[in-house]
Design a protein around this motif. Structure first.
Motif, short mmCIF file in Angstrom:
data_model
loop_
_atom_site.label_atom_id
_atom_site.label_comp_id
_atom_site.label_asym_id
_atom_site.label_seq_id
_atom_site.Cartn_x
_atom_site.Cartn_y
_atom_site.Cartn_z
N PHE A 1 0.77 -1.27 0.01
CA PHE A 1 -0.06 -0.18 0.11
C PHE A 1 0.91 1.23 -0.09
O PHE A 1 1.93 1.18 0.64
N ASN A 2 0.33 2.35 -0.53
CA ASN A 2 1.18 3.46 -0.90
C ASN A 2 0.76 4.66 0.20
O ASN A 2 -0.22 4.90 0.67
N GLY A 3 1.97 5.27 0.26
CA GLY A 3 1.91 6.59 0.81
C GLY A 3 2.18 7.82 0.02
O GLY A 3 3.26 7.46 -0.91
N ASP A 4 1.86 9.00 0.13
CA ASP A 4 2.20 10.08 -0.81
C ASP A 4 2.08 11.41 0.02
O ASP A 4 1.16 11.54 0.64
N ALA A 5 3.22 12.13 0.23
CA ALA A 5 3.34 13.58 0.59
C ALA A 5 4.23 14.37 0.21
O ALA A 5 5.25 13.88 -0.58
N ALA A 6 4.13 15.38 0.33
CA ALA A 6 5.19 16.73 -0.09
C ALA A 6 4.92 17.91 0.72
O ALA A 6 3.95 18.39 1.28
N ARG A 7 6.09 18.44 0.68
CA ARG A 7 6.46 19.69 1.51
C ARG A 7 7.23 20.51 0.58
O ARG A 7 8.19 20.22 -0.22
N THR A 8 7.23 21.97 0.63
CA THR A 8 7.96 22.74 0.16
C THR A 8 8.80 23.56 1.37
O THR A 8 8.43 24.08 2.36
N PHE A 9 10.28 23.54 1.22
CA PHE A 9 11.12 23.71 2.25
C PHE A 9 11.83 25.09 1.88
O PHE A 9 12.16 25.64 0.61
N LEU A 10 12.12 26.11 2.83
CA LEU A 10 12.92 27.10 2.55
C LEU A 10 14.42 26.82 2.58
O LEU A 10 14.73 26.00 3.54
N VAL A 11 15.22 27.36 1.78
CA VAL A 11 16.64 27.23 1.99
C VAL A 11 17.38 28.44 2.44
O VAL A 11 17.45 29.36 1.83
N GLY A 12 17.85 28.29 3.66
CA GLY A 12 18.23 29.42 4.42
C GLY A 12 17.21 30.56 4.29
O GLY A 12 16.15 30.58 4.66
N ASN A 13 17.89 32.05 4.14
CA ASN A 13 17.05 32.88 4.49
C ASN A 13 16.33 33.55 3.14
O ASN A 13 16.86 33.48 2.12
N CYS A 14 14.84 33.32 3.22
CA CYS A 14 14.34 33.73 1.96
C CYS A 14 13.45 34.94 1.92
O CYS A 14 13.25 35.30 3.04
N SER A 15 12.91 35.44 0.83
CA SER A 15 12.34 36.68 0.79
C SER A 15 11.01 36.62 1.61
O SER A 15 10.34 35.37 1.49
N ASP A 16 10.41 37.66 1.95
CA ASP A 16 9.21 37.59 2.48
C ASP A 16 8.12 37.27 1.52
O ASP A 16 7.07 36.44 1.96
N GLU A 17 8.38 37.55 0.40
CA GLU A 17 7.19 37.10 -0.71
C GLU A 17 7.05 35.51 -1.09
O GLU A 17 6.16 34.93 -1.26
N VAL A 18 8.38 35.08 -1.00
CA VAL A 18 8.45 33.42 -0.88
C VAL A 18 7.97 32.93 -0.17
O VAL A 18 7.35 31.90 0.07
N LYS A 19 8.19 33.33 1.21
CA LYS A 19 7.69 32.76 2.50
C LYS A 19 6.38 32.49 2.56
O LYS A 19 5.68 31.67 2.85
N LYS A 20 5.74 33.67 1.89
CA LYS A 20 4.12 33.95 2.02
C LYS A 20 3.57 32.83 1.16
O LYS A 20 2.70 32.18 1.34
N LEU A 21 4.23 32.83 -0.18
CA LEU A 21 3.84 31.80 -1.13
C LEU A 21 3.87 30.40 -0.62
O LEU A 21 2.86 29.59 -0.71
N VAL A 22 4.74 29.85 0.24
CA VAL A 22 4.81 28.58 0.73
C VAL A 22 3.92 28.41 1.92
O VAL A 22 3.48 27.41 2.03
N GLU A 23 3.55 29.68 2.84
CA GLU A 23 2.66 29.36 3.97
C GLU A 23 1.46 29.04 3.17
O GLU A 23 0.49 28.58 3.81
N VAL A 24 0.98 30.24 2.26
CA VAL A 24 -0.56 30.18 1.98
C VAL A 24 -0.72 28.58 1.15
O VAL A 24 -1.73 28.38 1.12
#
Length: 248
Positions: A103-126
């Protein structure tokens, strides 16, 4: 064909998804400037196999790695490589799949690499929050259009694009089963979810246009305008009165 899972099958899926979850948590500790995506792939392969499971992506349709590693404007299906070394300010979406006792599992996450811009952080959080906005309404009898509409409405309220060409899916003995699970839609449309269905819900959200294209490698999907994209996914079990997130 929709497959309804037995309690024993759901328990095996819970185990597969727990391995996914723990693998992603382990990878998060290693995602730093300087590491290559191929090194992350090796870490994932070693972790999954030590859990007596198999990486479901490895060899799937010819895919050459255990995880998908999609950096910045890459939406999904990025191929790990010794040539791709993470840099400060990047984001990386890691999609992880496992097979445990069939049986299968499937999951994904988007991670920040070091210090990212606020607009990129917001995209990941939203993007992450859109998953939870969508599943708030889920239980047996809810239509897939209601789920897709909830995700789409939330993300578009921030001016983001919701990818149309790629969607979530049913999951069980096969990694991709019916039904397709779009991240967009109209309330009151689509099939009704049934008790003991298992589906992967995976918002793929862009900072600009929702339009994407595939690279010449035959796998990697990128935004057409070159703007960043984020991806967040969990496998969920549909219950009579709600859901259980199997990969959290």
């Amino acid at each position: 064909m929709i497959t309804i899972k037995t309690p024993d099958e759901i328990e095996l899926m819970r185990k597969a998804n727990q391995i996914d979850r723990d693998c992603l948590l382990m990878l998060e500790e290693h995602i730093k400037p300087g590491i290559t995506t191929k090194e992350l792939d090796k870490l994932a392969y070693d972790f999954i196999t030590k859990c007596n499971a198999k990486p479901s992506f490895l060899g799937y349709g010819g895919f050459p790695a255990s995880i998908c590693t999609s950096v910045n404007e890459q939406v999904v299906h990025g191929i790990p490589s010794t040539k791709v070394r993470l840099e400060e300010g990047d984001i990386i979406s890691v999609d992880c799949g496992t097979i445990y006792k069939g049986f299968n599992g499937d999951a994904a996450r988007t991670f920040l690499v070091g210090n990212c811009s606020d607009e990129v952080k917001k995209l990941v959080e939203v993007t992450k929050q859109s998953f939870f906005e969508g599943i708030k309404i889920l239980k047996a009898g809810v239509r897939l259009g209601d789920l897709g509409s909830a995700i789409q409405t939330y993300c578009e309220s921030f001016g983001y694009g919701v990818v149309r060409d790629l969607v979530g899916h049913g999951i069980g003995k096969d990694m991709h089963e019916d039904p397709s699970v779009p991240n967009y839609g109209k309330p009151g449309h689509g099939m009704r979810l049934q008790t003991n269905m298992t589906i992967a819900v995976e918002p793929m959200i862009t900072m600009g246009t929702y339009k994407v294209w595939q690279l010449e490698d035959g796998w990697t999907i990128e935004t057409q305008d070159g703007k960043p994209a984020a991806h967040y996914e969990n496998t969920i079990w549909i219950k009579e009165d709600g859901v259980e997130i199997l990969s959290l």
